[in-house]
Design an enzyme around this catalytic site. Structure first.
Site, PDB file in Angstrom:
ATOM      1  N   CYS A   2      11.177 -15.012  59.222  1.00 56.62           N
ATOM      2  CA  CYS A   2      11.109 -16.381  58.730  1.00 56.62           C
ATOM      3  C   CYS A   2      11.989 -16.572  57.490  1.00 56.62           C
ATOM      4  O   CYS A   2      12.315 -15.630  56.787  1.00 56.62           O
ATOM      5  CB  CYS A   2       9.706 -16.809  58.358  1.00 56.62           C
ATOM      6  SG  CYS A   2       8.499 -16.446  59.627  1.00 56.62           S
ATOM      7  N   TRP A  74       9.872 -17.093  62.729  1.00 54.19           N
ATOM      8  CA  TRP A  74       9.982 -16.068  63.780  1.00 54.19           C
ATOM      9  C   TRP A  74       8.555 -15.580  63.944  1.00 54.19           C
ATOM     10  O   TRP A  74       8.006 -14.923  63.067  1.00 54.19           O
ATOM     11  CB  TRP A  74      10.910 -14.940  63.341  1.00 54.19           C
ATOM     12  CG  TRP A  74      11.133 -13.902  64.385  1.00 54.19           C
ATOM     13  CD1 TRP A  74      12.030 -13.938  65.404  1.00 54.19           C
ATOM     14  CD2 TRP A  74      10.434 -12.647  64.506  1.00 54.19           C
ATOM     15  NE1 TRP A  74      11.935 -12.794  66.151  1.00 54.19           N
ATOM     16  CE2 TRP A  74      10.956 -11.981  65.631  1.00 54.19           C
ATOM     17  CE3 TRP A  74       9.418 -12.032  63.789  1.00 54.19           C
ATOM     18  CZ2 TRP A  74      10.506 -10.739  66.048  1.00 54.19           C
ATOM     19  CZ3 TRP A  74       8.962 -10.792  64.203  1.00 54.19           C
ATOM     20  CH2 TRP A  74       9.516 -10.157  65.329  1.00 54.19           C
ATOM     21  N   ASN A  98       6.939 -16.182  54.281  1.00 49.02           N
ATOM     22  CA  ASN A  98       7.711 -15.191  55.028  1.00 49.02           C
ATOM     23  C   ASN A  98       7.049 -13.843  54.791  1.00 49.02           C
ATOM     24  O   ASN A  98       6.857 -13.455  53.638  1.00 49.02           O
ATOM     25  CB  ASN A  98       9.159 -15.179  54.517  1.00 49.02           C
ATOM     26  CG  ASN A  98       9.932 -13.973  55.011  1.00 49.02           C
ATOM     27  OD1 ASN A  98       9.678 -13.476  56.105  1.00 49.02           O
ATOM     28  ND2 ASN A  98      10.863 -13.488  54.210  1.00 49.02           N
ATOM     29  N   GLY A  99       6.681 -13.147  55.865  1.00 45.10           N
ATOM     30  CA  GLY A  99       6.026 -11.850  55.715  1.00 45.10           C
ATOM     31  C   GLY A  99       4.809 -11.771  56.620  1.00 45.10           C
ATOM     32  O   GLY A  99       4.669 -12.568  57.545  1.00 45.10           O
ATOM     33  N   GLU A 478      24.756   1.605  71.974  1.00 40.12           N
ATOM     34  CA  GLU A 478      25.102   0.296  71.417  1.00 40.12           C
ATOM     35  C   GLU A 478      25.483  -0.695  72.537  1.00 40.12           C
ATOM     36  O   GLU A 478      25.082  -1.861  72.508  1.00 40.12           O
ATOM     37  CB  GLU A 478      26.247   0.460  70.394  1.00 40.12           C
ATOM     38  CG  GLU A 478      26.802  -0.819  69.801  1.00 40.12           C
ATOM     39  CD  GLU A 478      25.800  -1.675  69.044  1.00 40.12           C
ATOM     40  OE1 GLU A 478      24.665  -1.219  68.817  1.00 40.12           O
ATOM     41  OE2 GLU A 478      26.134  -2.821  68.725  1.00 40.12           O
ATOM     42  N   LYS A 482      23.491  -4.161  73.218  1.00 37.97           N
ATOM     43  CA  LYS A 482      24.157  -5.458  73.245  1.00 37.97           C
ATOM     44  C   LYS A 482      23.831  -6.195  74.538  1.00 37.97           C
ATOM     45  O   LYS A 482      23.544  -7.389  74.533  1.00 37.97           O
ATOM     46  CB  LYS A 482      25.683  -5.322  73.146  1.00 37.97           C
ATOM     47  CG  LYS A 482      26.279  -5.025  71.819  1.00 37.97           C
ATOM     48  CD  LYS A 482      26.258  -6.161  70.831  1.00 37.97           C
ATOM     49  CE  LYS A 482      25.061  -6.050  69.942  1.00 37.97           C
ATOM     50  NZ  LYS A 482      25.220  -5.247  68.736  1.00 37.97           N
ATOM     51  N   GLU A 485      20.065  -7.381  74.534  1.00 39.83           N
ATOM     52  CA  GLU A 485      19.688  -8.446  73.605  1.00 39.83           C
ATOM     53  C   GLU A 485      20.359  -9.772  73.941  1.00 39.83           C
ATOM     54  O   GLU A 485      19.792 -10.833  73.707  1.00 39.83           O
ATOM     55  CB  GLU A 485      19.903  -8.045  72.135  1.00 39.83           C
ATOM     56  CG  GLU A 485      21.311  -8.047  71.615  1.00 39.83           C
ATOM     57  CD  GLU A 485      21.367  -7.828  70.093  1.00 39.83           C
ATOM     58  OE1 GLU A 485      22.310  -7.166  69.642  1.00 39.83           O
ATOM     59  OE2 GLU A 485      20.486  -8.322  69.363  1.00 39.83           O
TER      60      GLU A 485
END
Ligand code: AGP
Length: 605
Positions: A2, A74, A98-99, A478, A482, A485
């Site tokens: 967030c 988020w 946020n947290g 990687e 990629k 995601e």
């Protein structure tokens, strides 16, 4: 995760809050909201989805008021819907957070026993309820201190009060929080980037700090409730632009920017006249280092894995690599002669920061490889090595990955030279080979058209594998990261030699398998592993640099990449993998810059 924002001003604040929220969307984009004090009341607007949607709501029904807070979310506790979106307000107080509040369930249950009902499924609402209770007896500052004393977990908070339309209160523990200063206007923000269009004068809250922000001044208090002064930093100018230009989205722009970002980074670290790599401020004499520990998350972790091969090749130092979320909870034996290197694009990743903090408390030497130089990780490490990639906006990291690898490559060379692990002639040769990198990357980018065809061919597959040996193994990891995601297509990265120990069972007719096989010492072995895949029906895309020769008739696609010093292949072989994931995602009509469920900066555990 967030992002939060707060503004106290002598003019209306809602437009500036929305603009700052757009900048913070890299921290979360599944819902958005703001609250201002309008005609003596808390006026809250929120929605699921992007800030754009919030903007439309505000266009229909604008929020007046010179004081306000805003949030992009988020989701951690509760699905991303309007009710769970922040702010969370009562009649008298409104909170953005946020947290994660780890004891929220326990606190909620206690309130529920005495008849309180909660509107949302979030952990944050418990803060609103606690504050509302405390405000019955206490002034806002005392109410905030008493409330945060009861919270376990991490938070950055922005709070406004119905009866105090002159100030916003901010508080921090674990999650980052910055304050910005301007004329007749002051700001609170999750990071300086969100505030940059409004001011370049910034202070940072430390853990336990609380601030009271009015339009004319900002007061700071530490965890003992003592008034404190804060250093004011002047932010550097961004040289790189944060617009998409003529590109469809930020990711493809950032992929094509790589020859330039690599060139910029090389210029920053290589002295042109002396042909020498400059690292002035390492916290340990390279000759004294007996171990290097590389730590990061996600793509940054992959750059650490690649670097392990370089450090081992060039130096005589023991190298360990760790995922930050694992490192922070292991029983690590800290070593005063070890250099702990933290790699992070954003510099705000909670797990990486916590691992750094652990090292700091053990008094061992730390160094950070960072893109955002004003970030928490940069500010808290003994030495900062910026990657000079310019702002990376796409959630999927591309140019930052190359930048991280490049700084680690340069560092491994420099350390090796200082320790006399590498002869000077070899060191100079490596530097001159490095200078070819921007051109080699440009050459690799020319394969885009071919990769588009491959992407079309594989985009409907139900899974895929990426294989490599040596430093091509982390590049396979990687490439797989990629692809998943961006396109939500299942992808596994594996050391090619491990296939026979289990994963070979996954190979079936038509399964796409990307084989990364530069002409290095592993080449023949990787090709044998590739044949084992082909024999079981795998549809192989071979990445190699074999001068255009087709190696086997059974390979579905082959891409020949430019030749280079063999230690540089990770940079070049990454390019087609970035393009592949991009084009598969494009065919699948996925949201390229903001993949589902993710955020650019991961500020939760
Ligand atoms: C990369 O494409 C990812 N989105 C992600 O793995 C990222 O690299 C990771 O979250 C670490 O972020 P950082 O570099 O900002 O610390």
């Amino acid at each position: 995760m967030c992002g939060i924002i707060g503004i106290a001003s002598n003019k209306k604040v809602s437009t500036n809050i929305v603009n700052a929220l757009k900048k913070l969307e890299y921290r979360g984009y599944d819902s958005a909201g703001l609250a201002t004090i309008t005609n003596g009341e808390i006026n809250e607007k929120k929605c699921s989805g992007r800030v754009e949607k919030l903007e439309k709501i505000l266009f229909q029904s604008p929020n007046e008021g010179n004081l306000g807070i805003g949030h992009v979310r988020w989701a951690t506790h509760g699905v991303p819907n309007e009710v769970n979106a922040h702010p969370h307000s009562s009649e008298i107080v409104s909170v953005v957070h946020n947290g994660i509040i780890e004891n929220s369930d326990k606190l909620k249950k206690e309130f529920e026993k005495s008849g309180t009902t909660f509107k949302s499924q979030t952990d944050t609402e418990v803060i609103t309820v606690l504050l509302t209770e405390k405000l019955k007896k206490l002034d806002p500052l005392k109410a905030v201190f008493e409330t945060i004393d009861m919270l376990k977990g991490s938070f950055a908070l922005g709070i406004i009060f119905k009866n105090h339309k002159e100030f916003v209160i901010g508080a921090r523990r674990g999650s980052p929080l910055a304050v910005g200063y301007s004329n007749n206007e002051n700001y609170l923000g999750s990071d300086s980037y969100a505030l940059k269009s409004m001011t370049n004068k910034i202070s940072y809250l430390d853990d336990g700090d609380v601030c009271v922000l009015s339009k004319d001044e900002v007061k700071f208090y530490n965890h003992n409730k003592d008034k404190i002064n804060k250093e004011i930093f002047t932010l550097s100018e961004d040289k790189a632009s944060v617009s998409k230009g003529n590109y469809k989205n930020f990711m493809i722009k950032e992929i094509f920017e790589q020859p330039v970002t690599v060139k910029t980074c090389l210029k920053e670290y290589i002295d042109k006249i002396r042909e020498e790599i400059n690292f002035y401020n390492l916290p340990l004499d390279p000759k004294e280092i007996n171990k290097i520990v590389l730590i990061g998350c996600g793509t940054a972790y992959h750059s650490c894995l690649v670097a392990k091969y370089w450090f081992e090749e060039f130096t005589s130092i023991n190298i360990e690599v760790d995922i930050a979320s694992e490192f922070r909870y292991r029983k690590v034996r800290f070593d005063k002669k070890a250099l702990y290197i933290f790699v992070s694009q954003s510099g705000e990743t909670a797990d990486t920061y916590a691992a750094l903090d652990l090292c700091k408390r053990q008094n061992v030497k730390t160094c950070s490889v960072i893109n955002v130089v004003e970030s928490s990780i940069a500010r808290n490490s003994n030495c900062v090595l910026p990657i000079h990639a310019g702002p990376e906006i796409g959630v999927a990291s591309t140019k930052a990955f190359l930048g991280q690898m490049l700084v680690l490559y340069l560092l491994s060379l420099k350390i090796s030279e200082v320790r006399n692990d590498m002869q000077n002639i070899e060191y100079k040769k490596k530097i001159s080979e490095l200078k070819k990198l921007p051109t080699l990357i440009s050459e690799a980018l020319k394969e885009e058209e071919k990769i588009q065809l491959i992407a079309k061919d594989i985009c409907e597959s139900k899974g895929s594998m990426f294989l490599g040996r040596g430093s091509s193994f982390p590049i396979a990891l990687e490439g797989a990261l990629k692809l998943k995601e961006l396109s939500y297509l299942h992808a596994e990265g594996y050391p090619a030699g491990e296939m026979k120990h289990g994963p070979l069972a996954l190979i079936e007719d038509g399964l796409p398998v990307v084989v990364i096989a530069p002409k290095d010492k592993y080449f023949e072995k990787t090709l044998s592993n590739m044949q084992e895949v082909i024999a079981r029906g795998g549809k192989v895309l071979l990445l190699t640099n074999s001068d255009g020769k087709v190696i086997s008739e059974n390979i579905r696609f082959q891409i020949n990449l430019p030749d280079s010093d063999l230690t540089l292949t990770p940079f070049i072989f990454t390019i087609p993998l970035q393009l592949l994931s991009y084009h598969v995602a494009l065919f699948k009509k996925c949201d390229i810059d903001k993949p589902r469920n993710l955020a650019k900066s991961v500020t939760v555990e």
